[in-house]
Design an enzyme around this catalytic site. Structure first.
Site, PDB file in Angstrom:
ATOM      1  N   THR A  70       0.837  -1.211   0.000  1.00  0.00           N
ATOM      2  CA  THR A  70       0.000   0.000   0.000  1.00  0.00           C
ATOM      3  C   THR A  70       0.868   1.256   0.000  1.00  0.00           C
ATOM      4  O   THR A  70       0.569   2.235  -0.689  1.00  0.00           O
ATOM      5  CB  THR A  70      -0.902   0.004   1.256  1.00  0.00           C
ATOM      6  OG1 THR A  70      -1.673  -1.188   1.243  1.00  0.00           O
ATOM      7  CG2 THR A  70      -1.820   1.202   1.288  1.00  0.00           C
ATOM      8  N   HIS A  77       2.065   1.929  -3.387  1.00  0.00           N
ATOM      9  CA  HIS A  77       1.040   2.603  -4.205  1.00  0.00           C
ATOM     10  C   HIS A  77       1.036   4.102  -3.914  1.00  0.00           C
ATOM     11  O   HIS A  77       0.906   4.928  -4.814  1.00  0.00           O
ATOM     12  CB  HIS A  77      -0.363   2.039  -3.918  1.00  0.00           C
ATOM     13  CG  HIS A  77      -0.577   0.665  -4.455  1.00  0.00           C
ATOM     14  ND1 HIS A  77      -0.677   0.412  -5.811  1.00  0.00           N
ATOM     15  CD2 HIS A  77      -0.702  -0.537  -3.843  1.00  0.00           C
ATOM     16  CE1 HIS A  77      -0.852  -0.884  -5.995  1.00  0.00           C
ATOM     17  NE2 HIS A  77      -0.869  -1.490  -4.816  1.00  0.00           N
TER      18      HIS A  77
END
Ligand code: NAD
Ligand code: ZN
Length: 342
Positions: A40, A43
């Site tokens: 995450t 990202h």
């Protein structure tokens, strides 16, 4: 204090000085010792479409950590200054039906630490005391720092009975690799893992996989024949998010097989539903960790001999965070730890 901040649109993070958070009445303030980088966070680093839509920049990011409680809000019970803690990254509402029934992982109002609210890539983190989890002595800081993804692996792997079962794990990312060790620890017979990345398949072998299969080189039917598996896999753990991996899992499950889905596929991924229906498969979606059943299981498994240390492949002082992200993005890594203690 120091913090890794997503300052605005565009790639990267910046190590900046920001204001230290003030703990509320129900919060603990944690002095961060070590953090780990999650997919995450990558990202967010890359600022892809999801991150641009989700992250309220400027914001401190990160949600995998271990640290020490240095202050407790006046309403907090059960925690003291000096406690060594990691913490659940999903902050739940406490008043929806599932929360009130004790199924906090199914809260429909979940807010993510380091995603929707300030995170742990900082000298200090304030979170609800409910979310903190005390780490027993004997579990080293590096492992405590990865309880969040370890919990994803544990929640998924322990969804079904694994004793004596043949388990297929698709995706040898950090979570799939930890799932291998958990499945072994829980008593599975064969644990077969697939990926397209030889480095990661090598890590999976170290974690005890019966076979770590590069699907660019060989097919699962050949591997199953080699292992004397005539019927198919009993349990499938999808940990890649790759549509082709899920498809091959469905093809190679035994009738009555059970499948847990952690990997996040692209929207509107199509599958052949005939496998699901005619094989009578059970499919379960997994989000986060059970609060706090998964956390107790993780602790107990480590205390009873589960060894997931090989999943940690890189360690950097926080000033070298860019090297940490480089290692993650390059794919030649397991978990990457950033040390804030210096
Ligand atoms: P990761 O991206 O590091 O690992 C995914 C792995 O899948 C990679 O090693 C990649 O090479 C491999 N892969 C790609 N194509 C493949 C194929 N055809 N067959 C087999 N493997 C293939 O991710 P991670 O951090 O280990 O997380 C695993 C997955 O779980 C990701 O999809 C992530 O987004 C998701 N996730 C979900 C939750 C949740 O709560 N549901 C939480 C954390 C992560
Ligand atoms: Zn809720």
């Amino acid at each position: 204090m120091r913090a890794l901040v997503k300052t605005g649109p565009g790639e990267g993070l910046e190590l900046q000085r920001v204001k230290k958070p003030e703990p509320g009445h129900n919060d603990v303030l944690i002095k961060i010792r070590k953090t780990a980088i999650c997919g995450t966070d990558v990202h967010i680093w890359k600022w892809d479409e999801w991150a641009a839509r989700t992250i309220p920049a400027p914001m401190v990011v990160g949600h995998e950590y271990v640290g020490e409680v240095v202050a407790v809000g006046q309403e907090v019970r059960g925690f003291q200054v000096g406690d060594r803690v990691s913490g659940e990254g999903h902050v739940t509402c406490g008043f929806c039906r599932n929360c009130r029934a004790g199924r906090r992982h199914l809260c429909r109002n979940t807010v993510g630490v380091g995603v929707n609210r300030p995170g742990c890539f900082a000298d200090y983190l304030a979170i609800p005391a409910f979310n903190a989890f005390k780490i027993p002595d004997g579990i080293e800081d590096d492992l405590a720092a990865i309880f969040d993804p370890f919990g994803n692996a544990a929640h998924t792997a322990l969804s079904f009975d694994l004793v004596g079962e043949d388990v297929l794990i698709t995706g040898a990312g950090p979570i799939g690799i930890m799932a291998v060790a958990i499945a072994r620890h829980a008593g599975a017979r064969h644990v077969v893992i697939t990926d397209v990345n030889p480095y990661r398949l090598g890590l999976a072998e170290k974690m005890g996989a019966t076979r770590a299969v590069n699907v660019l080189e060989r097919g699962l039917p050949e591997v199953m024949a080699e292992l004397g598996m005539t019927e198919g896999f009993d349990v499938g753990l999808e940990m890649s998010g790759a549509p082709r991996a899920f498809e091959s899992m469905l093809e190679n499950m035994n009738h009555g097989g059970r499948v847990a889905l952690l990997g996040i596929p692209p929207k509107s991924t199509a599958i052949d539903w005939n496998h699901v229906i005619f094989k009578g498969l059970v499919i379960k979606g997994i989000y986060g960790r059970e609060m706090f059943e998964t956390w107790y299981k993780m602790t107990a498994m480590l205390q009873s001999g589960l060894d997931i240390r090989p999943v940690i492949t890189h360690r950097f002082p926080v000033e070298e965070y860019a090297l940490g992200f480089e290692a993650m993005i390059g794919g030649q890594s397991g978990k990457v730890i950033l040390d804030w203690s210096a």
